[in-house]
Design an enzyme around this catalytic site. Structure first.
Site, mmCIF file in Angstrom:
data_model
loop_
_atom_site.group_PDB
_atom_site.id
_atom_site.type_symbol
_atom_site.label_atom_id
_atom_site.label_comp_id
_atom_site.label_asym_id
_atom_site.label_seq_id
_atom_site.Cartn_x
_atom_site.Cartn_y
_atom_site.Cartn_z
ATOM 1 N N CYS A 142 0.815 -1.223 0.000
ATOM 2 C CA CYS A 142 0.000 0.000 0.000
ATOM 3 C C CYS A 142 0.848 1.273 0.000
ATOM 4 O O CYS A 142 1.555 1.535 -0.962
ATOM 5 C CB CYS A 142 -1.003 -0.031 1.143
ATOM 6 S SG CYS A 142 -2.380 1.131 0.873
ATOM 7 N N LYS A 163 -11.026 8.756 -1.177
ATOM 8 C CA LYS A 163 -10.366 7.551 -0.678
ATOM 9 C C LYS A 163 -10.975 6.308 -1.314
ATOM 10 O O LYS A 163 -12.196 6.175 -1.404
ATOM 11 C CB LYS A 163 -10.497 7.478 0.844
ATOM 12 C CG LYS A 163 -9.747 6.313 1.470
ATOM 13 C CD LYS A 163 -9.869 6.337 2.992
ATOM 14 C CE LYS A 163 -9.084 5.206 3.626
ATOM 15 N NZ LYS A 163 -9.170 5.213 5.104
ATOM 16 N N SER A 192 -7.578 0.366 0.923
ATOM 17 C CA SER A 192 -7.872 1.478 1.829
ATOM 18 C C SER A 192 -6.782 2.517 1.617
ATOM 19 O O SER A 192 -5.759 2.512 2.300
ATOM 20 C CB SER A 192 -7.910 0.992 3.282
ATOM 21 O OG SER A 192 -8.129 2.075 4.168
ATOM 22 N N HIS A 235 -4.475 -4.301 0.558
ATOM 23 C CA HIS A 235 -4.203 -4.791 1.916
ATOM 24 C C HIS A 235 -4.667 -6.235 2.062
ATOM 25 O O HIS A 235 -5.602 -6.520 2.823
ATOM 26 C CB HIS A 235 -4.910 -3.916 2.946
ATOM 27 C CG HIS A 235 -4.220 -2.629 3.250
ATOM 28 N ND1 HIS A 235 -3.046 -2.566 3.972
ATOM 29 C CD2 HIS A 235 -4.534 -1.346 2.912
ATOM 30 C CE1 HIS A 235 -2.663 -1.298 4.089
ATOM 31 N NE2 HIS A 235 -3.537 -0.542 3.457
ATOM 32 N N GLU A 237 -3.509 -8.415 3.773
ATOM 33 C CA GLU A 237 -3.290 -8.871 5.151
ATOM 34 C C GLU A 237 -4.431 -8.497 6.087
ATOM 35 O O GLU A 237 -4.498 -9.005 7.218
ATOM 36 C CB GLU A 237 -1.979 -8.283 5.695
ATOM 37 C CG GLU A 237 -2.058 -6.856 6.221
ATOM 38 C CD GLU A 237 -2.078 -5.771 5.141
ATOM 39 O OE1 GLU A 237 -2.077 -4.578 5.499
ATOM 40 O OE2 GLU A 237 -2.095 -6.121 3.939
ATOM 41 N N ARG A 249 -14.278 4.645 12.681
ATOM 42 C CA ARG A 249 -13.365 5.670 13.207
ATOM 43 C C ARG A 249 -13.581 6.990 12.477
ATOM 44 O O ARG A 249 -13.667 8.060 13.101
ATOM 45 C CB ARG A 249 -11.923 5.200 13.029
ATOM 46 C CG ARG A 249 -10.861 6.224 13.416
ATOM 47 C CD ARG A 249 -9.543 5.893 12.736
ATOM 48 N NE ARG A 249 -9.658 5.977 11.281
ATOM 49 C CZ ARG A 249 -8.795 5.421 10.434
ATOM 50 N NH1 ARG A 249 -7.779 4.699 10.887
ATOM 51 N NH2 ARG A 249 -8.962 5.564 9.117
#
EC number: 2.3.1.46
Length: 309
Positions: A142, A163, A192, A235, A237, A249
């Site tokens: 990333c 985003k 992300s 991502h 992972e 968040r």
């Protein structure tokens, strides 16, 4: 590969509860083979969570992997206890004279920050230059992909206006490439990021081979022909709940984020998301360890194949 970590690392119990094969340093000497030495430069704020995610993906093959965690940001962490960092992380000066079979550089929440404004940008440059002579193969994830493209190829920062968040479909371009061996023709992976990775930019300004793209034409997985460097812009992972945590968040911070694409069942954030990319992530990291690290690294790490230049 059973990952080899210090007995006291919190990830040991966390991953064993998931039936992940973890070998502590007290048990490892009983196997008379040289473990692969993999260095993880962890740039994420929630370091323990990130450790668990990457160690899970590195654990599922028959050889030992000796994990060393690296930090380069000397500032006090707001998300990780100082005791944890002191006990389980090394500084660059501690390992700069060593060689490693593999290096993983994680992402970081710095998509809207200019490179020169990143507090540890000089240290990032130092590690990447050092890796040319001291690491067999490096995997960038990333934001680290964007940083590496700038440092190694001089490509300016490319930033999206909005985003990219969600679980997106990808397709492989080279079905017989070693890094994509065993991949489905199309597969899902989370993203992300604010960073932008147009495939045309990679082709025009580097000699890297793009192995997989998003349906929108962004480069997802690409690598050098000598296997010394590999890049994954998403991502793989991430846990099932990671994108949800980021979304809520940002909601609490009043940022009015878009609901992550193709993530919550029925696109409803009240529903519990499921990981639809887990097999892809495991296969990607297994292929990297096998074909980009184990198959080309020297048995004696004192005799590295020097320099990417």
């Amino acid at each position: 590969m059973p990952i080899r970590v210090l007995d006291e690392l919190p990830a040991v119990n966390f991953l064993r509860e998931e039936n992940v094969f973890v070998m502590t340093t007290s048990r490892a000497p009983g196997q008379e083979i040289r473990p692969l030495k993999v260095l993880i430069l962890n740039l994420m704020p929630k370091k323990i969570e990130t450790e668990n995610q990457f160690l899970r993906l590195l654990s599922n093959s028959p050889l030992q992997v000796d994990i060393q965690l690296l930090r380069i940001d000397a500032r006090e962490s707001r998300n990780t206890p100082a005791e944890h960092l002191n006990n389980f992380y090394c500084n660059f000066d501690d390992i700069c004279d060593q060689n490693f079979d593999g290096l993983i550089v994680t992402g970081a929440p710095l998509g809207l920050v200019e490179f020169n404004d990143v507090a540890y940008w000089p240290q990032i440059r130092q590690v990447l230059e050092w890796a040319k002579d001291h690491v067999t193969s490096t995997l960038f994830v990333c934001w680290a992909v964007q940083a590496a493209l700038n440092i190694l190829y001089g490509i300016p920062k490319q930033t999206r206006t909005d985003k990219l968040s969600g679980v997106y479909e990808h397709h492989i371009l080279h079905p017989h490439a070693l890094l994509t061996r065993g991949f489905d023709d199309s597969f899902l992976a989370p993203h992300s990021r604010y960073a932008d990775f147009p495939a045309a930019l990679i082709r025009d300004y580097t000699d890297l081979e793009i192995l997989a793209e998003t349906e929108e034409g962004d480069a997802y997985l690409f690598a050098s022909k000598d296997k010394r460097i590999a890049f994954v812009t998403g991502h793989p992972e991430y846990d099932a709940h990671t994108l949800a945590g980021e979304y809520f968040r940002d909601v609490e911070a009043g940022l009015n984020p878009e609901v992550p694409y193709n993530y919550f069942p029925k696109n409803d954030p009240q529903n519990i998301p499921r990981a639809t990319w887990r097999s892809h992530g495991n296969l990607l990291f297994t292929n990297w360890l096998n074909y980009y690290v184990y198959q080309i690294t020297p048995y004696d790490l004192r005799h590295m194949n020097p320099t990417l230049d």
